[in-house]
Write an enzyme that holds these catalytic residues in place. Structure first.
Site, PDB file in Angstrom:
ATOM      1  N   MET A 254       0.845  -1.197   0.000  1.00 25.40           N
ATOM      2  CA  MET A 254       0.000   0.000   0.000  1.00 25.40           C
ATOM      3  C   MET A 254       0.885   1.253   0.000  1.00 25.40           C
ATOM      4  O   MET A 254       0.444   2.339   0.372  1.00 25.40           O
ATOM      5  CB  MET A 254      -0.935  -0.014   1.208  1.00 25.40           C
ATOM      6  CG  MET A 254      -1.901  -1.197   1.166  1.00 25.40           C
ATOM      7  SD  MET A 254      -3.417  -0.951   2.085  1.00 25.40           S
ATOM      8  CE  MET A 254      -2.780  -0.804   3.741  1.00 25.40           C
TER       9      MET A 254
ATOM     10  N   HIS B 159       9.186   0.862   3.061  1.00 24.35           N
ATOM     11  CA  HIS B 159      10.271   0.854   4.045  1.00 24.35           C
ATOM     12  C   HIS B 159      11.075  -0.443   3.884  1.00 24.35           C
ATOM     13  O   HIS B 159      10.776  -1.252   2.987  1.00 24.35           O
ATOM     14  CB  HIS B 159       9.706   0.996   5.472  1.00 24.35           C
ATOM     15  CG  HIS B 159       8.603   0.020   5.794  1.00 24.35           C
ATOM     16  ND1 HIS B 159       8.814  -1.329   5.928  1.00 24.35           N
ATOM     17  CD2 HIS B 159       7.270   0.213   5.973  1.00 24.35           C
ATOM     18  CE1 HIS B 159       7.671  -1.926   6.212  1.00 24.35           C
ATOM     19  NE2 HIS B 159       6.712  -1.012   6.233  1.00 24.35           N
TER      20      HIS B 159
ATOM     21  N   HIS C 161       9.311  -3.796   3.280  1.00 18.31           N
ATOM     22  CA  HIS C 161       8.897  -4.058   1.899  1.00 18.31           C
ATOM     23  C   HIS C 161      10.112  -4.475   1.054  1.00 18.31           C
ATOM     24  O   HIS C 161      10.025  -5.386   0.232  1.00 18.31           O
ATOM     25  CB  HIS C 161       8.279  -2.804   1.268  1.00 18.31           C
ATOM     26  CG  HIS C 161       7.023  -2.319   1.942  1.00 18.31           C
ATOM     27  ND1 HIS C 161       6.958  -1.140   2.650  1.00 18.31           N
ATOM     28  CD2 HIS C 161       5.779  -2.856   2.010  1.00 18.31           C
ATOM     29  CE1 HIS C 161       5.736  -0.968   3.108  1.00 18.31           C
ATOM     30  NE2 HIS C 161       4.992  -1.986   2.749  1.00 18.31           N
TER      31      HIS C 161
ATOM     32  N   GLN D  61     -10.478  -2.551   2.555  1.00 19.81           N
ATOM     33  CA  GLN D  61      -9.973  -3.195   3.769  1.00 19.81           C
ATOM     34  C   GLN D  61      -9.857  -2.239   4.956  1.00 19.81           C
ATOM     35  O   GLN D  61      -9.381  -2.624   6.017  1.00 19.81           O
ATOM     36  CB  GLN D  61      -8.637  -3.902   3.498  1.00 19.81           C
ATOM     37  CG  GLN D  61      -7.466  -2.977   3.275  1.00 19.81           C
ATOM     38  CD  GLN D  61      -6.249  -3.758   2.816  1.00 19.81           C
ATOM     39  OE1 GLN D  61      -6.220  -4.306   1.710  1.00 19.81           O
ATOM     40  NE2 GLN D  61      -5.222  -3.835   3.655  1.00 19.81           N
TER      41      GLN D  61
ATOM     42  N   GLY E 108       4.395 -10.424   4.317  1.00 19.74           N
ATOM     43  CA  GLY E 108       5.154 -10.376   5.571  1.00 19.74           C
ATOM     44  C   GLY E 108       4.469 -11.162   6.686  1.00 19.74           C
ATOM     45  O   GLY E 108       3.242 -11.133   6.816  1.00 19.74           O
TER      46      GLY E 108
ATOM     47  N   ASP F 159       1.916  -9.546   9.282  1.00 17.57           N
ATOM     48  CA  ASP F 159       0.467  -9.665   9.080  1.00 17.57           C
ATOM     49  C   ASP F 159       0.140 -11.150   8.898  1.00 17.57           C
ATOM     50  O   ASP F 159      -0.344 -11.569   7.842  1.00 17.57           O
ATOM     51  CB  ASP F 159       0.054  -8.831   7.859  1.00 17.57           C
ATOM     52  CG  ASP F 159       0.455  -7.376   8.027  1.00 17.57           C
ATOM     53  OD1 ASP F 159      -0.152  -6.699   8.850  1.00 17.57           O
ATOM     54  OD2 ASP F 159       1.418  -6.925   7.354  1.00 17.57           O
TER      55      ASP F 159
ATOM     56  N   GLN G 186      -3.369 -12.358   8.034  1.00 18.89           N
ATOM     57  CA  GLN G 186      -3.605 -12.021   6.625  1.00 18.89           C
ATOM     58  C   GLN G 186      -2.932 -13.052   5.714  1.00 18.89           C
ATOM     59  O   GLN G 186      -3.508 -13.510   4.722  1.00 18.89           O
ATOM     60  CB  GLN G 186      -3.051 -10.634   6.334  1.00 18.89           C
ATOM     61  CG  GLN G 186      -2.932 -10.311   4.869  1.00 18.89           C
ATOM     62  CD  GLN G 186      -2.402  -8.903   4.632  1.00 18.89           C
ATOM     63  OE1 GLN G 186      -3.134  -7.945   4.764  1.00 18.89           O
ATOM     64  NE2 GLN G 186      -1.126  -8.777   4.293  1.00 18.89           N
TER      65      GLN G 186
ATOM     66  N   SER H 102       6.552  -0.472   9.990  1.00 24.57           N
ATOM     67  CA  SER H 102       5.222  -0.350   9.392  1.00 24.57           C
ATOM     68  C   SER H 102       5.055   1.061   8.854  1.00 24.57           C
ATOM     69  O   SER H 102       5.601   2.016   9.420  1.00 24.57           O
ATOM     70  CB  SER H 102       4.154  -0.625  10.460  1.00 24.57           C
ATOM     71  OG  SER H 102       2.904  -0.147  10.026  1.00 24.57           O
ATOM     72  N   SER H 103       4.301   1.175   7.772  1.00 21.53           N
ATOM     73  CA  SER H 103       4.060   2.499   7.188  1.00 21.53           C
ATOM     74  C   SER H 103       3.392   3.416   8.211  1.00 21.53           C
ATOM     75  O   SER H 103       3.581   4.627   8.202  1.00 21.53           O
ATOM     76  CB  SER H 103       3.154   2.367   5.964  1.00 21.53           C
ATOM     77  OG  SER H 103       3.705   1.430   5.076  1.00 21.53           O
TER      78      SER H 103
HETATM   79  P1  AMP Z   1       1.528  -2.963   3.453  1.00 25.73           P
HETATM   80  O1  AMP Z   1       2.122  -1.987   2.506  1.00 25.73           O
HETATM   81  O2  AMP Z   1       1.557  -2.516   4.875  1.00 25.73           O
HETATM   82  O3  AMP Z   1       0.186  -3.486   3.014  1.00 25.73           O
HETATM   83  O4  AMP Z   1       2.502  -4.226   3.428  1.00 25.73           O
HETATM   84  C1  AMP Z   1       2.820  -4.875   2.234  1.00 25.73           C
HETATM   85  C2  AMP Z   1       3.507  -6.170   2.564  1.00 25.73           C
HETATM   86  O5  AMP Z   1       4.698  -5.907   3.307  1.00 25.73           O
HETATM   87  C3  AMP Z   1       2.639  -7.084   3.447  1.00 25.73           C
HETATM   88  O6  AMP Z   1       2.786  -8.421   3.008  1.00 25.73           O
HETATM   89  C4  AMP Z   1       3.223  -6.896   4.812  1.00 25.73           C
HETATM   90  O7  AMP Z   1       3.041  -8.005   5.660  1.00 25.73           O
HETATM   91  C5  AMP Z   1       4.698  -6.700   4.475  1.00 25.73           C
HETATM   92  N1  AMP Z   1       5.376  -6.001   5.568  1.00 25.73           N
HETATM   93  C6  AMP Z   1       4.948  -4.888   6.199  1.00 25.73           C
HETATM   94  N2  AMP Z   1       5.792  -4.564   7.202  1.00 25.73           N
HETATM   95  C7  AMP Z   1       6.774  -5.493   7.185  1.00 25.73           C
HETATM   96  C8  AMP Z   1       7.942  -5.714   7.977  1.00 25.73           C
HETATM   97  N3  AMP Z   1       8.257  -4.923   8.996  1.00 25.73           N
HETATM   98  N4  AMP Z   1       8.737  -6.766   7.693  1.00 25.73           N
HETATM   99  C9  AMP Z   1       8.416  -7.591   6.650  1.00 25.73           C
HETATM  100  N5  AMP Z   1       7.328  -7.446   5.878  1.00 25.73           N
HETATM  101  C10 AMP Z   1       6.510  -6.411   6.143  1.00 25.73           C
END
Ligand code: AMP
Length: 289
Positions: free
Chosen positions: A34, A38, A41, A65, A155, A158, A161, A192-193
């Site tokens: 999304m 960082h 990702h 979501q 990741g 989550d 998920q 986390s974002s």
């Molecule tokens: P998001 O942009 O938050 O939807 O995350 C995109 C993907 O990156 C998802 O599969 C998350 O689980 C994964 N992700 C987010 N934070 C981390 C992290 N700290 N370490 C590894 N994967 C992550």
């Protein structure tokens, strides 16, 4: 060799791009995000690059979501920065697009009218974010349809998920879901974002999540397997006025019962969710590692 970066500005153009890659017999790795990218990702991208011929990333903030309009509105967005981030980590392609293009007929459909996200959606996030996993399942099934990846990387942070998506991928066939380890800040906070919305003080306070999970892990390794006792231990540690606990529980990650398992096996995990400064944080840790 440096990879050529392609920005595809619609899911349809991503679909054609992926079809061409497949025609050239390339294996496709996919990372759904999304944005507000960082190092977490980047770790998924690196894993994908190491296991596939080509890697494609999506950036789409999926309205289906989100439970609260405010959370959706405040979600960090900086496409220019994300594009240079992705060029830096050398992905082959990024795709973006409008909500209408990503969601098609599902655009604006209430969560309870979307397909059921399955058994893994019950409890924890499913309880505190009603409809969230229906929205996740819907967008991921569409993303899988556009990309047709060989492997898709998510990741462990989550984790619930991840289980919902694993089940979806089994139904769709031919897509391997790879769950990757959580990247953390120095104080143990899972990257986390949303973290960028925490103040310095909030970031400092967030250390209790990792500490509570670690304490649970130590107790578990010392032989404490009673889920209720482990849960109480976490509740005590997380009982701070600056932390609004939503849930802290242990689960057997293999059998995933919605009831607490009687005995946790080697795949036991601890899960925590709560808010600091109104920012929702979630985390999980494997107890046996
Ligand atoms: P998001 O942009 O938050 O939807 O995350 C995109 C993907 O990156 C998802 O599969 C998350 O689980 C994964 N992700 C987010 N934070 C981390 C992290 N700290 N370490 C590894 N994967 C992550």
């Amino acid at each position: 060799m440096a990879r050529l970066f392609t920005h595809l500005t619609s899911p349809q153009s991503a679909k054609s791009w992926c079809e061409a890659e497949r025609k050239n017999l390339k294996t496709i790795g996919f990372v759904a995000t999304m944005g507000a990218l960082h190092a977490g990702h980047a770790s998924l991208v690196e894993r994908s690059k190491s296991e596939n011929d080509t890697t494609i990333v999506s950036i789409f903030i999926n309205p289906l979501q989100f439970n609260h309009q405010e959370d959706l509105t405040n979600y960090p967005r900086d496409l220019m920065q994300d594009i240079s981030f992705l060029k830096n980590v050398q992905v082959d392609a990024l795709f973006t697009g409008t909500p209408q293009a990503f969601l098609g007929q599902s655009f604006g459909v209430p969560a309870d009218e979307l397909p059921d996200p399955g058994i893994y959606a019950k409890g924890m996030e499913g309880t505190f974010r009603p409809g969230h996993f229906a929205g996740v399942r819907e967008i991921v099934s569409r993303l899988f349809g556009f990309v047709g990846p060989c492997r898709a990387y998510f990741g462990e942070k989550d984790y619930q998920q991840g289980k919902v998506i694993e089940q979806l991928a089994e139904q769709m066939r031919g897509i391997n879901v790879v769950l990757c380890p959580t990247l953390r800040a120095n104080n143990g906070l899972a990257l986390s974002s949303r973290n960028q919305r925490l103040s310095k003080e909030g970031l400092r306070q967030s250390i209790i999540i990792y500490q509570a999970m670690q304490a649970t892990k130590i107790a578990w390794k010392q032989g404490e397997q009673d889920p209720k006792i482990l849960q109480n231990l976490m509740h005590k540690r997380l009982d701070k006025n600056y932390f609004q606990l939503e849930y802290a529980e242990t689960r057997d990650s293999e059998y995933w019962t919605t009831d607490q398992p009687i005995k946790l096996n080697n795949l036991a995990r601890v899960f925590v969710a709560g808010k600091i400064e109104g920012i929702r944080l979630i985390d999980t840790l494997c107890l046996s590692e």
